[in-house]
Design a protein around this motif. Structure first.
Motif, short mmCIF file in Angstrom:
data_model
loop_
_atom_site.label_atom_id
_atom_site.label_comp_id
_atom_site.label_asym_id
_atom_site.label_seq_id
_atom_site.Cartn_x
_atom_site.Cartn_y
_atom_site.Cartn_z
N GLY A 131 66.26 26.79 97.82
CA GLY A 131 65.98 26.04 98.93
C GLY A 131 66.49 24.71 98.80
O GLY A 131 67.25 24.21 97.98
N PRO A 132 66.38 23.86 100.03
CA PRO A 132 67.24 22.69 100.08
C PRO A 132 66.66 21.42 99.10
O PRO A 132 67.51 20.71 98.79
N ASP A 133 65.54 21.35 98.75
CA ASP A 133 65.00 20.51 97.93
C ASP A 133 65.70 20.41 96.50
O ASP A 133 65.99 19.36 95.95
N ILE A 134 65.86 21.60 96.07
CA ILE A 134 66.55 21.86 94.62
C ILE A 134 68.02 22.06 94.72
O ILE A 134 68.83 21.86 94.07
N GLY A 135 68.12 22.93 95.80
CA GLY A 135 69.42 23.78 95.88
C GLY A 135 70.64 22.95 96.46
O GLY A 135 71.95 22.93 96.24
N THR A 136 70.41 21.93 97.16
CA THR A 136 71.45 21.07 97.94
C THR A 136 72.28 20.26 96.85
O THR A 136 71.43 19.68 96.01
N HIS A 137 73.58 20.30 97.08
CA HIS A 137 74.38 19.63 96.05
C HIS A 137 75.54 19.28 96.49
O HIS A 137 76.00 19.39 97.74
N ALA A 138 76.13 18.20 95.81
CA ALA A 138 77.43 17.55 96.19
C ALA A 138 78.35 18.62 95.78
O ALA A 138 78.12 19.44 95.09
N ARG A 139 79.67 18.81 96.66
CA ARG A 139 80.65 19.53 96.35
C ARG A 139 82.02 19.34 96.96
O ARG A 139 82.18 18.73 97.90
N SER A 140 83.06 19.61 96.09
CA SER A 140 84.24 19.63 96.39
C SER A 140 84.79 21.21 96.54
O SER A 140 84.47 21.78 95.42
N ALA A 141 85.89 21.32 97.07
CA ALA A 141 86.57 22.66 97.24
C ALA A 141 88.03 22.54 97.35
O ALA A 141 88.44 21.86 98.30
N ILE A 142 89.01 22.84 96.35
CA ILE A 142 90.31 22.72 96.25
C ILE A 142 90.91 23.78 96.23
O ILE A 142 90.32 24.76 95.64
N GLY A 143 92.26 23.90 96.51
CA GLY A 143 93.21 25.05 96.49
C GLY A 143 94.16 24.68 95.05
O GLY A 143 94.59 23.69 94.90
N VAL A 144 94.14 25.71 94.41
CA VAL A 144 94.97 25.55 93.00
C VAL A 144 95.37 27.11 92.60
O VAL A 144 94.98 28.08 93.25
N ALA A 145 96.23 27.00 91.62
CA ALA A 145 96.45 28.25 91.04
C ALA A 145 95.27 28.73 89.65
O ALA A 145 94.98 27.61 89.15
N LEU A 146 94.89 29.76 89.86
CA LEU A 146 93.88 29.92 88.70
C LEU A 146 94.21 30.96 87.70
O LEU A 146 95.05 31.84 88.02
N PRO A 147 93.62 30.67 86.57
CA PRO A 147 93.88 31.81 85.56
C PRO A 147 93.74 33.33 85.79
O PRO A 147 92.46 33.46 86.63
#
Length: 163
Positions: A131-147
């Motif tokens: 739910g929004p009270d506990i589940g809302t979070h700050a977030r970043s999403a970037i593009g990279v090469a991943l293992p």
């Protein structure tokens, strides 16, 4: 049964086993999947897993080998992997009192710029469960090469009760 675990069961979702490295990969992992410090749990980067802990398919770059919708589904699997590690570390997913931060890394093809759309797979599942009270979070999403050529990897920070 705990509230979050009951919701997962109602949704037909199961927590995966811990990461099973591919047989051809010889790599040391000298870190904790979850580091609890005071009222916080820091979750290391996790990748999309099958229920048995193997890396989920498809793998590759989102926007070339993996569609945005497949990337979204992979990010949901990453959220389940986080929950599995948190359950192991905390004993009860209901101890999470706040999802504070998520850092999503998307393995992108040149020109692909919809990393937030992919990361929404993680965020949407957490919000649906907590739910929004506990589940809302700050977030970043970037593009990279991943293992291991996985399409998405996420790390997080959560607040926990002191039980």
């Amino acid at each position: 049964m705990a509230r979050i675990e009951a919701k997962l069961e109602q949704m037909g979702l199961a927590l995966p086993r811990a990461l099973q490295m591919p047989a051809n990969v010889q790599m040391s992992l000298p870190f904790a999947w979850v580091r609890v410090r005071g009222a916080r749990a820091f979750v290391s980067g996790h990748v999309p897993l099958n229920p048995d802990g193997t890396i989920a398919q498809p793998v590759g770059k989102v926007g070339a080998d993996v569609s945005p919708d497949e990337g979204y589904a992979a990010a949901r699997l990453v959220a389940l992997a986080h929950l599995a590690s948190l359950h192991k570390a905390l004993g009860d997913l209901d101890r999470i009192t706040g999802w504070l931060r998520v850092f999503a890394m998307v393995n992108v093809a040149p020109g692909f710029d919809q990393m937030p759309r992919v990361a929404n797979g993680f965020s949407d599942l957490i919000l649906e469960l907590y739910g929004p009270d506990i589940g809302t979070h700050a977030r970043s999403a970037i593009g990279v090469a991943l293992p291991l050529n996985v399409p998405v990897e996420c790390e997080a920070e959560v607040e926990i009760d002191g039980a």
